[in-house]
Enzyme design. Structure first.
Site, PDB file in Angstrom:
ATOM      1  N   HIS A  52      -0.821  -5.043  -1.638  1.00 34.43           N
ATOM      2  CA  HIS A  52      -1.284  -3.660  -1.624  1.00 34.43           C
ATOM      3  C   HIS A  52      -1.917  -3.347  -2.976  1.00 34.43           C
ATOM      4  CE1 HIS A  52       1.547  -2.110   1.796  1.00 34.43           C
ATOM      5  NE2 HIS A  52       0.958  -3.251   2.110  1.00 34.43           N
ATOM      6  N   GLU A  54      -1.456  -1.061  -5.175  1.00 39.80           N
ATOM      7  CA  GLU A  54      -0.525  -0.768  -6.263  1.00 39.80           C
ATOM      8  C   GLU A  54       0.068  -2.039  -6.857  1.00 39.80           C
ATOM      9  OE1 GLU A  54      -0.582   0.431  -3.120  1.00 39.80           O
ATOM     10  OE2 GLU A  54       0.649   2.232  -2.953  1.00 39.80           O
ATOM     11  N   CYS A  82       3.708   3.289   0.000  1.00 39.80           N
ATOM     12  CA  CYS A  82       4.709   2.990   1.022  1.00 39.80           C
ATOM     13  C   CYS A  82       6.037   2.667   0.328  1.00 39.80           C
ATOM     14  CB  CYS A  82       4.245   1.802   1.865  1.00 39.80           C
ATOM     15  SG  CYS A  82       4.206   0.227   0.951  1.00 39.80           S
ATOM     16  N   CYS A  85       5.870  -0.417  -2.078  1.00 44.22           N
ATOM     17  CA  CYS A  85       5.197  -0.116  -3.346  1.00 44.22           C
ATOM     18  C   CYS A  85       6.017   0.841  -4.202  1.00 44.22           C
ATOM     19  CB  CYS A  85       3.795   0.431  -3.081  1.00 44.22           C
ATOM     20  SG  CYS A  85       2.714  -0.836  -2.365  1.00 44.22           S
TER      21      CYS A  85
END
Length: 151
Positions: A52, A54, A82, A85
């Site tokens: 992801h 991040e 999410c 993360c």
């Protein structure tokens, strides 16, 4: 630089994700007013469910700083993180999290659940809604286009 300027940098990275066919999410890590980490979504192209925006940005920052702890760093991301993360943000000891659009399906900063209000040891300061309309519009356009291709 202001929060909006850093979020615009994250939006530019979201565009890179989109060119790869990834969900257009971008992120930057900032320390002492300078970007030290950049990332964009790439779980499909990297064959990595943890890739992801991040996580990629925090990995980049940690490598540049030479420390897995991102103390005194700020993370700007175009979409509310999410749970995965959010956990990584806490473990990295990020000081401040700033996100653009809320995520009503998997958002872990208040939309579905707020992991930053739990009894865990580290709590980042969280601010949402920075350039939310622009961040949300990019995501809506991406998913609208994908739906029209499938039809």
């Amino acid at each position: 630089m202001s929060d909006e300027l850093f979020m615009r940098e994250a939006l530019a990275l979201a565009g890179e994700a989109e060119t790869l066919g990834e969900v257009p999410v971008g992120a930057v890590v900032v320390k002492d007013g300078a970007i030290v980490g950049r990332g964009f979504n790439q779980p499909i192209s990297a064959h990595d469910p943890t890739a992801h925006a991040e996580v990629i940005a925090m990995r980049d920052a940690a490598a540049r700083i030479g420390n897995y702890r991102l103390v005194d760093c700020e993370l700007f991301v175009t979409l509310e993180p999410c749970a995965m993360c959010a956990g990584a943000i806490m473990h990295a000891r990020v000081k401040r999290l700033i996100y653009g659009a809320p995520d009503p399906k998997t958002g872990a900063c208040g939309s579905v659940i707020n992991l930053f209000e739990t009894l865990l040891s580290h709590h980042a300061e969280v601010a949402g809604g920075v350039l939310a309309d622009e961040c949300g519009a990019r995501l809506k356009a991406f998913f609208s286009q994908r739906r029209s291709i499938r039809s």
